[in-house]
Design an enzyme around this catalytic site. Structure first.
Site, PDB file in Angstrom:
ATOM      1  N   ASP A  13       0.821  -1.211   0.000  1.00  0.00           N
ATOM      2  CA  ASP A  13       0.000   0.000   0.000  1.00  0.00           C
ATOM      3  C   ASP A  13       0.857   1.264   0.000  1.00  0.00           C
ATOM      4  OD1 ASP A  13      -2.420   1.228   0.006  1.00  0.00           O
ATOM      5  OD2 ASP A  13      -3.149   0.227   1.804  1.00  0.00           O
ATOM      6  N   ASN A  61      -9.523  -3.106  -8.314  1.00  0.00           N
ATOM      7  CA  ASN A  61      -8.652  -2.063  -8.868  1.00  0.00           C
ATOM      8  C   ASN A  61      -8.997  -1.651 -10.303  1.00  0.00           C
ATOM      9  OD1 ASN A  61      -5.581  -3.127  -7.163  1.00  0.00           O
ATOM     10  ND2 ASN A  61      -7.062  -1.563  -6.586  1.00  0.00           N
ATOM     11  N   ARG A  64     -10.024   2.052 -11.280  1.00  0.00           N
ATOM     12  CA  ARG A  64      -9.103   3.194 -11.263  1.00  0.00           C
ATOM     13  C   ARG A  64      -9.022   3.818 -12.666  1.00  0.00           C
ATOM     14  NH1 ARG A  64      -4.264   2.556  -7.025  1.00  0.00           N
ATOM     15  NH2 ARG A  64      -5.477   1.646  -5.341  1.00  0.00           N
TER      16      ARG A  64
HETATM   17  C1  FPP Z   1      -1.184   0.379  -3.685  1.00  0.00           C
HETATM   18  O1  FPP Z   1      -0.867   1.713  -3.892  1.00  0.00           O
HETATM   19  C2  FPP Z   1      -0.706  -0.550  -4.703  1.00  0.00           C
HETATM   20  C3  FPP Z   1      -1.446  -1.079  -5.744  1.00  0.00           C
HETATM   21  C4  FPP Z   1      -2.752  -0.607  -6.188  1.00  0.00           C
HETATM   22  C5  FPP Z   1      -0.994  -2.248  -6.457  1.00  0.00           C
HETATM   23  C6  FPP Z   1       0.036  -1.996  -7.488  1.00  0.00           C
HETATM   24  C7  FPP Z   1       1.345  -2.327  -6.926  1.00  0.00           C
HETATM   25  C8  FPP Z   1       2.474  -2.069  -7.539  1.00  0.00           C
HETATM   26  C9  FPP Z   1       2.523  -1.405  -8.863  1.00  0.00           C
HETATM   27  C10 FPP Z   1       3.750  -2.421  -6.896  1.00  0.00           C
HETATM   28  C11 FPP Z   1       4.487  -3.367  -7.781  1.00  0.00           C
HETATM   29  C12 FPP Z   1       3.841  -4.653  -7.899  1.00  0.00           C
HETATM   30  C13 FPP Z   1       3.736  -5.438  -8.996  1.00  0.00           C
HETATM   31  C14 FPP Z   1       3.236  -6.809  -8.773  1.00  0.00           C
HETATM   32  C15 FPP Z   1       4.095  -5.018 -10.355  1.00  0.00           C
HETATM   33  P1  FPP Z   1      -2.058   2.767  -3.923  1.00  0.00           P
HETATM   34  O2  FPP Z   1      -2.205   3.249  -5.309  1.00  0.00           O
HETATM   35  O3  FPP Z   1      -3.297   2.147  -3.361  1.00  0.00           O
HETATM   36  O4  FPP Z   1      -1.498   3.875  -2.977  1.00  0.00           O
HETATM   37  P2  FPP Z   1      -2.342   4.939  -2.147  1.00  0.00           P
HETATM   38  O5  FPP Z   1      -3.131   4.149  -1.129  1.00  0.00           O
HETATM   39  O6  FPP Z   1      -1.288   5.788  -1.533  1.00  0.00           O
HETATM   40  O7  FPP Z   1      -3.225   5.669  -3.118  1.00  0.00           O
END
Ligand code: FPP
Length: 228
Positions: A13, A61, A64
């Site tokens: 996160d 997700n 988004r």
């Molecule tokens: C949370 O950050 C992360 C994600 C939605 C998942 C995506 C993860 C990555 C890109 C890391 C690398 C992983 C892989 C498997 C390529 P958020 O956008 O929810 O952050 P926020 O809560 O600060 O908005």
């Protein structure tokens, strides 16, 4: 767990907040998150973790902004393409998520191909297993197991449900990590993490360090040795 297996599961996160604090677009946070995941994989191998399971992209997700989704999908293609590095670390790749053939599944072909190639190319590696959850939701996984049992007419028991999860071989989670100061449960490995301690880290995912991972492993160790 020790002597048998250590399973660390991570909810990565805070990529968006990490970027905002630096005046960068959210996508830059995800890019930094993917790079840090590669570093965390190296640290996990060094620290003797047997299974590292990460929440890469959830069934929720997809709502988004399209450009952000496209960017995250590209990062998965990049991660699954790190075959040389994964081979050097003797890491075997696995994936959990909605089966591609299901009507509700949304994984585009190029990501499907990258996942299939990474699994195939690393299947003979014998070290840590890196399982990436993509188009994954725990409730959807459990409903899928229940539906599989209903169709086959098998009795519904704890054991039969466990045998119909996406990856029945995935062992119980020893410690669940959630970064960026979030202290909520997520729709991630709800079945597999029953009884596991949760290691809440203040660091946003791009800053999650090997010493944070050591703290999580120590928490798993303390919990496994304490009486119920
Ligand atoms: C949370 O950050 C992360 C994600 C939605 C998942 C995506 C993860 C990555 C890109 C890391 C690398 C992983 C892989 C498997 C390529 P958020 O956008 O929810 O952050 P926020 O809560 O600060 O908005």
């Amino acid at each position: 767990m020790y002597g048998s297996c250590v399973h660390v599961a991570c909810i990565m996160d805070g990529n968006g907040r990490w970027a905002r604090q630096r005046g960068l677009p959210r996508t830059a946070g995800h890019t930094a998150g993917e790079e840090n995941l590669a570093a965390v994989v190296r640290a996990a191998v060094r620290l003797g973790v047997d299974h590292l399971t990460v929440f890469g992209f959830s069934t929720e997700n997809w709502v988004r902004p399209r450009q952000e989704v496209r960017h995250i999908l590209g990062l998965h293609e990049k991660l699954f393409g790190r075959i040389t590095e994964l081979d050097e670390l003797n890491v075997r790749v696995r994936w959990i998520g909605r089966p591609f053939a299901e009507r509700s599944a949304r994984t585009p072909r190029y990501v499907q191909r990258a996942i299939a190639k990474a699994i195939r190319d690393t299947e003979s590696n014998t070290g840590m297993t890196l399982t990436v959850a993509f188009d994954y939701g725990s409730r959807t996984e459990i409903a899928h197991a229940a539906e599989t049992l209903r169709r086959s007419g098998r009795p519904v028991t704890v054991e039969s449900i466990a045998s119909c999860l996406y990856e029945p071989e995935l062992p119980a989670v020893d410690v669940l990590v959630r970064t960026s100061g979030e202290t909520r449960v997520s729709n991630f490995l709800l079945w597999q993490s029953q009884g596991a301690p949760i290691s809440f880290a203040e660091a946003a995912w791009p800053d999650y360090s090997s010493s944070d991972l050591e703290d999580a492993i120590a928490l798993a160790r303390r919990t496994s040795s304490s009486p119920n």
